[in-house]
Design an enzyme around this catalytic site. Structure first.
Site, PDB file in Angstrom:
ATOM      1  N   ARG A 133       1.191  -1.278   0.382  1.00  7.53           N
ATOM      2  CA  ARG A 133      -0.512   0.155  -0.065  1.00  7.53           C
ATOM      3  C   ARG A 133       0.869   1.227  -0.123  1.00  7.53           C
ATOM      4  O   ARG A 133       0.510   2.578  -0.413  1.00  7.53           O
ATOM      5  CB  ARG A 133      -0.864   0.044   1.326  1.00  7.53           C
ATOM      6  CG  ARG A 133      -1.731   1.148   1.395  1.00  7.53           C
ATOM      7  CD  ARG A 133      -2.899   1.666   0.214  1.00  7.53           C
ATOM      8  NE  ARG A 133      -3.428   2.463   1.240  1.00  7.53           N
ATOM      9  CZ  ARG A 133      -4.516   2.810   0.253  1.00  7.53           C
ATOM     10  NH1 ARG A 133      -4.041   2.681  -0.927  1.00  7.53           N
ATOM     11  NH2 ARG A 133      -5.463   4.073   0.220  1.00  7.53           N
ATOM     12  N   CYS A 187     -19.364   0.717   8.208  1.00  7.17           N
ATOM     13  CA  CYS A 187     -19.864   1.889   9.603  1.00  7.17           C
ATOM     14  C   CYS A 187     -21.126   1.592  10.051  1.00  7.17           C
ATOM     15  O   CYS A 187     -21.440   0.822  11.054  1.00  7.17           O
ATOM     16  CB  CYS A 187     -19.834   3.413   8.883  1.00  7.17           C
ATOM     17  SG  CYS A 187     -17.685   3.977   9.114  1.00  7.17           S
TER      18      CYS A 187
END
Length: 427
Positions: free
Chosen positions: A37, A266
């Site tokens: 990443r 979420c």
């Protein structure tokens, strides 16, 4: 403000856009344990698609110096000169829907090892009220040897990133801020206010800010659960749910929620954080958990409805070839974490069908790693007995469904996204 140097711990969907934004004004060091990443980011490539290549490259710098810009690293030593540490790691739940704080604990250990006098540590990860000061601060004290609110300070500013949304970007969403004391609260608020054009709201305590975050998503979860339940009821009555919601929406104070698969990191997770904390205080939250039960069961419900539709239309269910359009948790976003489209797929497989997953946004390697399922980014060259749209990616609007349908087949639209004449049934 000119002496500020910020470390962002965790460069995912939340951390990277925030790091990029702060880097337009301050020296920023982005820290992540994922070497691939970090390497990609330093080349200007963001596989989450949250930050465009030219915008990212515009702020990148070659080292963690004190000049304005973003330097990404996997080395803890590179963040030791920072004085603001912002933690943006994920906070998932386990298979039993219990909060998993491991990433938060590891991030706190990393920060604690380099923490210095007068530094401020700000958490953005979603947690239950009290977690910052009860779980994270003791780790910071232990690893640094410093005393909380004397030698170092803390803040909490819940993330409000909306993955895949290019309109409501981080700087355009009002930010809640807080600090471990009044002075720290003002410093944290000033820091965010310097880059968030939508403004900030300084909460009186860290606990208030933590609580605000979990109820934002819990409220949304409950509202979607309500319309999901309505969809089940109206389906029994042979009434189109979308038509009902459109009619009801003509009233000025009707809330425009739609039925669907509620996943992601979420809305599908935060209610469990609040519920667990409530239970620790001896209270069993009935509405919150009822909403979760409804939403967690929607994948099985959709698969069952498709099977019923196939039987009704004389389409053999066993060994049927079924195309699932979309495996990410939401539209126009590559994030597959906690996606409920997987529940639909697994239930269909249990019915003895052959499922093909087509998603132009999802990374097939991530889908395989997370769920042991095969997905493809290109349109399959075969015909299917059933087609199910689970995610409303823009690309699916252009699909010629006729080329993908067998002579006798059905199309089910979970999102009410496709043109009415192209589908046989919707949620």
């Amino acid at each position: 403000m000119s002496e500020i140097k910020i470390a962002i711990i965790g460069l995912g969907y939340v951390g990277l856009p925030l790091a990029r934004l702060f880097a337009t004004k301050y020296p920023v060091v982005g820290f992540d344990i994922n070497k691939t990443r970090v390497s990609e980011l330093m080349q200007g490539k963001d596989v989450t698609l949250e930050v465009e290549e030219d915008i990212l490259k515009d702020v990148l710098i070659d080292d963690g110096s004190n000049e304005k810009g973003l330097f990404c690293t996997t080395k803890r030593n590179d963040i030791k000169d920072c004085n603001y540490y912002i933690v943006t790691v994920p906070t998932p739940v386990d298979k039993n829907n219990r909060p998993v704080l491991t990433p938060l604990i590891k991030a706190s250990e990393t920060v604690g090892a380099v923490l210095k006098k007068d530094d401020i540590v700000i958490y953005e990860s979603t947690v239950y009220p009290g977690a910052t000061e009860e779980e994270c601060v003791p780790i910071l004290e232990e690893k640094s040897g410093l005393t909380y609110n004397k030698d170092f300070f803390a803040g909490y500013s819940p993330e409000r990133i909306n993955p895949g949304d290019k309109k409501h970007t981080v700087e355009k969403i009002l930010k809640v801020t807080s600090g471990s004391n009044l002075e720290t609260g003002k410093k944290v608020d000033n820091l965010y206010q310097s880059v968030i054009i939508a403004g900030t709201h300084l909460a009186p305590t860290i606990k208030v800010a933590e609580a605000a975050k979990v109820i934002e998503n819990s409220q949304r979860d409950i509202n979607i659960a309500f319309v999901n339940e309505l969809a089940k009821i109206f389906n029994l009555m042979d009434i189109n749910t979308n038509d009902v919601l459109e009619a009801a929406g003509t009233k000025w104070n009707f809330l425009p929620f739609k039925p669907g698969l509620v996943g992601g990191h979420c809305i599908g997770v935060d209610p469990y954080y609040l519920a667990q904390k409530a239970q620790e205080f001896g209270y069993h939250p009935e509405i919150i958990l009822a909403g979760r039960r409804v939403n967690d069961g929607m994948g099985k419900y959709v698969a069952s409805e498709v099977a019923k539709l196939m039987i009704k239309e004389d389409v053999e269910v066993k060994n049927a070839d079924i195309l699932v359009l979309g495996i990410t948790f939401k539209e126009n976003c590559p994030d597959v974490r906690n996606t409920k489209a997987v529940d639909v797929v697994k239930e269909l497989i249990d019915f003895g069908t052959n499922v093909t997953i087509y998603d132009p946004c999802a990374n097939p390697l991530e889908v395989k790693k997370e769920y042991n399922l095969d997905s493809q980014k290109n349109i399959p060259h075969k015909k299917f007995d059933a087609i199910i749209l689970t995610v409303a990616h823009n690309e699916f609007k252009k699909l010629n469904l006729d080329k993908l349908k067998k002579e006798k087949s059905v199309v089910y639209d979970v999102k009410n996204f496709l043109e009415t004449e192209k589908i046989d049934k919707s949620l």
